[in-house]
Design an enzyme around this catalytic site. Structure first.
Site, short mmCIF file in Angstrom:
data_model
loop_
_atom_site.label_atom_id
_atom_site.label_comp_id
_atom_site.label_asym_id
_atom_site.label_seq_id
_atom_site.Cartn_x
_atom_site.Cartn_y
_atom_site.Cartn_z
N HIS B 67 0.82 -1.21 0.00
CA HIS B 67 0.00 0.00 0.00
C HIS B 67 0.86 1.26 0.00
O HIS B 67 0.58 2.24 -0.70
CB HIS B 67 -0.92 -0.04 1.22
CG HIS B 67 -1.71 1.21 1.43
ND1 HIS B 67 -1.38 2.15 2.38
CD2 HIS B 67 -2.81 1.69 0.81
CE1 HIS B 67 -2.24 3.14 2.33
NE2 HIS B 67 -3.12 2.90 1.39
N GLU B 70 2.25 1.84 -3.39
CA GLU B 70 1.20 2.38 -4.27
C GLU B 70 1.14 3.90 -4.15
O GLU B 70 1.12 4.62 -5.15
CB GLU B 70 -0.15 1.75 -3.88
CG GLU B 70 -1.37 2.37 -4.55
CD GLU B 70 -2.48 2.69 -3.57
OE1 GLU B 70 -2.87 3.88 -3.49
OE2 GLU B 70 -2.97 1.78 -2.86
N HIS B 71 1.14 4.42 -2.91
CA HIS B 71 1.11 5.87 -2.72
C HIS B 71 2.33 6.53 -3.37
O HIS B 71 2.22 7.55 -4.03
CB HIS B 71 1.14 6.20 -1.22
CG HIS B 71 -0.22 6.28 -0.60
ND1 HIS B 71 -0.66 7.40 0.08
CD2 HIS B 71 -1.23 5.39 -0.54
CE1 HIS B 71 -1.89 7.17 0.54
NE2 HIS B 71 -2.26 5.96 0.18
N GLU B 142 -4.55 7.86 7.34
CA GLU B 142 -5.44 6.90 6.67
C GLU B 142 -5.69 5.70 7.60
O GLU B 142 -6.81 5.23 7.75
CB GLU B 142 -4.80 6.44 5.35
CG GLU B 142 -5.76 5.65 4.46
CD GLU B 142 -5.11 5.22 3.14
OE1 GLU B 142 -3.95 5.59 2.87
OE2 GLU B 142 -5.78 4.50 2.38
#
Lengths: 427, 425
Positions: B67, B70-71, B142
């Site tokens: 994740h 991905e950012h 998040e």
């Protein structure tokens, strides 16, 4: 997008047909607008009661079994707010006849069912049953409470409620918990009758079905109903006189900051496309001021965005932040707004915003549900607008008009949901 | 370069499958009467990939790295991907799930330009210690945000109760502590391992043509030298870690999720097994089932009650859950109903009703270009063709379903997760 054909059915009731062969699904939406006052809870529970059963399928299980037989036809009910109108909605979706495994008309049966539910509900001695009303009032109360368990929604609703406390818009679209708990079959029946007679009603149907057949069904259903549609108005407040600040503590891990602004609109007619563009550049997409500064540059949050509610003339900014960063975030948001006001944004950001708004509008025609939603949302407007017409209006917006729009904005209310030590602040 | 055309007469749909010389598999479904196109560039690298294989040895990487990567991939040395998409108007995004990372966009205009940006930025990693640090703040928020979401907590608590070893129990974004261990070097290592074009897939659905896709692919794709990344199959004990788990959160309505873990001997479920379980779920607990009606009338559930067949590499479970004022009683009723069906089997009529519903829903899926592209990815990652699900559904019998019912929904392997309101707040 395909052409729309608008046909008047009765006083304050019409149907919009969008004929399209490219879809495998047909859709029909009914939207009924009433003023957001009176017995709000009774009107809110109505679509859910009607979605439960009808004279032909008098119980929840037989109705859902019939939907399954219609190849998983979908049936939905809902309540929304559009300015100070309460919208009561029902919709149906079904596969196009050419995909049925054993012939037969699925789409027509599904639309017929939707009208059965709405016009010919299950009644005993001319009244909704207490058992049905009792179940649906529990479900409505839980729907409301469960929605508020989402802290993002809770904080936003709280801000709107505090900001518009003196206006109808401050009310919950489901009514209050006490109003829901006291509901009776009689009140729901009265709500049904007043919706039939006084709601502004629009039906939108998308697909390849025979429109003449649907039109005839509707005319038949409305025959004998004495219609006198309500006049629905919304109160606009142009400018905030002072900033109201509220906060509430809960044991949450992340704080939620919500800021409510007035946008200089004194009436529905004061809306300009520049205001939508302004809100989009400020906090809409990935090119927006709030995304690039508050998130990307300052790393204060995962999301920080603004949304214009044009039917009420307000704009809402929200962000999920660490409680201790509240002041920093608030100042950063206002700084970006000041920048908008003084024209400190790039010509290329305006371009990016217009490109993005155009893309969004072009996408409507690719989904039967979105087409229905597009025309349903205009049920209180004088004249229908296509997405293409809206796009042309946006494309005419100039840089100076955006800055002008920003200068009309005033901060009205700040609401901060703060985390307590018990819930968060570790790490 | 060979272009395969896969057709389905009944649906009137077809798509192309291409093994590109670069190593990438490309799937394209053309819908010329649509305005938009949706594109997905995906890699088989998700939160369950917590180890990197090097010469047969698996080495651990921090939780949440997929994740995080991905950012960070959106950034580059000169101009960020978001800035590039802002110039075309496309709606671009990305997501990481248990078994994949996907970079997506939707557009009606400038398709070739957008595809070029997508393929280019995903193939151009650029990480520095400084930019990694900055992202830790954003992702930290998040992670925090999800910790307050009851629906998210109830599921991860359940996965923790069901799984002893399998990394499916780990939060997709990791924890504030685990992402603090990530460095630019970690990201480069994972990138090399998982972002080889042989481990990836491009799926496109909408108004774009095959020529549009191939022209850009030929120009922009860099030949890959590697091979698909290996996943380690972790054989789980059949029984759960614990039978019950509870957390208190500041919510009004209690929430529950009941999960039945399957004792699987191979890492992946076949499409036929999946379709069978979906029908079983719908017969037992769907909106027209007697259980649904009874629990609704008894006040044990509301209309948010739903079920899911949750599967991926090395895990498979059945979930039933929603809001409930009495989660214990609701779970008890579901368990009893499951037992009843396991004993008596599913009847022809119940089966037919559920099958027709599933068939209709599968037809409806072909109206939405985003869903089509995502389903192309799903099917490919499972080793299936896109149209196989609807064909299996059309040809399935009640005996197939009853055979499958014997293997799934074992009470001994179930656990209940509950979120209760914090009192006195």
């Amino acid at each position: 997008m395909n052409e729309v054909k608008q046909v008047r059915i009765a006083e304050g009731a019409d149907v919009c047909f969008v004929t399209a062969n490219r879809f495998k699904t047909g859709k029909a939406h009914i939207t009924m607008a009433m003023p957001l006052d009176g017995d709000i809870a009774a009107k809110a529970v109505l679509p859910f009661i009607l979605r439960r059963s009808c004279r032909k399928y008098p119980d929840f299980t037989s109705l859902n079994g019939y939907l399954d037989e219609l190849y998983g036809a979908t049936l939905q009910a809902g309540v929304e707010k559009l300015g100070e109108a309460q919208l009561i909605k029902m919709s149906v979706g079904a596969i196009d006849d050419r995909f049925a495994l054993d012939g037969g008309s699925v789409a027509e049966a599904a639309v017929g069912l939707l009208f059965d539910l709405f016009f010919d509900p299950k009644l005993e001695n001319g009244m909704f049953t207490k058992a049905d009303v009792d179940i649906e009032k529990r479900l409505l109360a839980e729907r409301m409470m469960s929605e508020l368990d989402d802290k993002r929604i809770y904080a936003q609703q709280k801000c709107v409620e505090l900001m518009c406390g003196e206006e109808a818009f401050g009310k919950n679209r489901y009514g209050t918990l006490a109003e829901i708990e006291s509901l009776t079959p009689e009140r729901v029946y009265d709500a049904w009758q007043s919706v039939l007679k006084t709601a502004v009603i629009r039906i939108v149907a998308v697909g390849s079905s025979d429109t003449a057949e649907i039109e005839k069904m509707l005319v038949d259903r409305f025959t004998g109903i004495e219609r006198s549609p309500s006049k629905i108005t919304t109160k606009f407040i142009k400018k905030a006189e002072k900033v109201n600040y509220f906060s509430e503590e809960q044991p949450v891990k992340q704080g939620k900051l919500v800021m409510g602004f007035r946008t200089g609109m004194g009436a529905k007619e004061d809306y300009t496309s520049a205001m939508t563009v302004m809100s989009d550049i400020f906090g809409g997409g990935i090119y927006s001021k709030l995304f690039l500064n508050v998130r990307e540059k300052m790393s204060l949050c995962y999301y920080c965005s603004s949304r214009l509610i044009r039917e009420k003339g307000i704009m809402i900014v929200q962000s999920g932040i660490e409680t201790k960063n509240e002041e920093k975030a608030r100042n950063a948001i206002l700084e970006q707004l000041d920048a908008m006001k003084s024209g400190d944004f790039k010509e290329e950001t305006l371009k990016a915003s217009l490109l993005s708004l155009n893309e969004t509008l072009r996408a409507y025609g690719d989904s039967p549900d979105d087409i229905c939603a597009w025309y349903s949302a205009q049920l209180l407007d004088e004249k229908l607008k296509t997405p293409e017409e809206r796009a042309a209006e946006f494309n005419a917006v100039t840089f100076d008009e955006v800055a002008d729009a920003a200068r009309k904005i005033t901060l009205d209310t700040v609401f901060m949901l703060t985390g307590t030590e018990a819930g968060g602040n570790e790490g | 370069m060979k272009v395969n055309t896969i057709k389905n007469e009944k649906l009137g749909e077809s798509y192309y499958e291409i093994k590109h010389p670069s190593g990438l598999t490309i799937l394209v479904m053309c819908k010329p009467d649509y305005a938009c196109t949706h594109a997905v560039f995906a890699t088989k690298y998700g939160s369950i990939d917590t180890k990197i294989e090097e010469n047969g040895v698996y080495r651990e990487i921090p939780n949440g790295t997929a994740h995080f990567l991905e950012h960070k991939l959106f950034e580059s040395e000169d101009i960020d991907a978001f800035e590039r998409f802002a110039k075309t108007g496309a709606e671009a995004n990305a997501f990481t799930s248990f078994d994949r990372t996907a970079y997506i966009f939707t557009c009606s205009d400038n398709f070739r330009q957008n595809l070029e940006i997508l393929l280019d930025f995903v193939q151009s990693p650029y990480f520095t210690e400084e930019t990694v640090k900055k992202e830790q703040g954003i992702i930290g928020q998040e992670i925090r945000m999800y910790k307050d979401v009851a629906g998210w907590e109830v599921m991860f608590n359940l996965l923790g109760a069901l799984y002893h070893e399998h990394p499916v129990k780990v939060d997709i974004a990791g924890t504030v502590e685990s992402i603090a261990e990530i460095t630019a070097e970690t990201l480069y290592g994972c990138y090399r391992n998982f972002y080889d074009l042989n481990n990836m897939l491009l799926a496109v659905a909408g108004s774009a043509t095959l020529e549009d896709v191939l022209e850009v692919a030929d120009r922009v794709l860099k030949k890959a030298g590697g091979k698909p990344a290996n996943r380690e199959f972790i054989r789980e004990p059949a029984t759960p870690v614990c039978r019950y788990i509870e957390e208190k959160l500041p919510v009004n309505v209690p929430r529950f999720m009941l999960g039945f873990k399957e004792d699987i001997k191979t890492p992946e479920r076949s499409l036929k097994e999946t379709v069978c379980v979906e029908i079983i779920h719908d017969v037992i607990a769907g909106k027209s089932s007697p259980l649904y009606k009874r629990m609704l009338e008894e006040g044990l559930i509301n209309t948010g009650f739903s079920n899911e067949y949750f599967t991926g590499f090395g895990f498979a479970c059945s979930f039933f859950g929603g809001d409930s004022n009495n989660p214990g009683k609701a779970a008890e009723e579901i368990r009893a109903e499951v037992q009843k069906f396991k004993q008596r089997g599913i009847g022809e009529k119940e089966f037919e009703r559920a099958r027709r519903k599933l068939y209709g829903r599968l037809v409806m899926m072909y109206d939405d270009v985003e869903e089509i592209a995502q389903n192309l990815v799903d099917a490919y990652l499972n080793g299936d063709g896109l149209f196989e699900e609807i064909e299996i559904c059309a040809g399935l019998t009640v005996d197939d379903v009853n055979e499958n019912l014997k293997e799934v929904l074992c009470d001994d392997n179930s656990a209940l997760s509950v979120i209760m309101p914090l009192k006195g707040e």
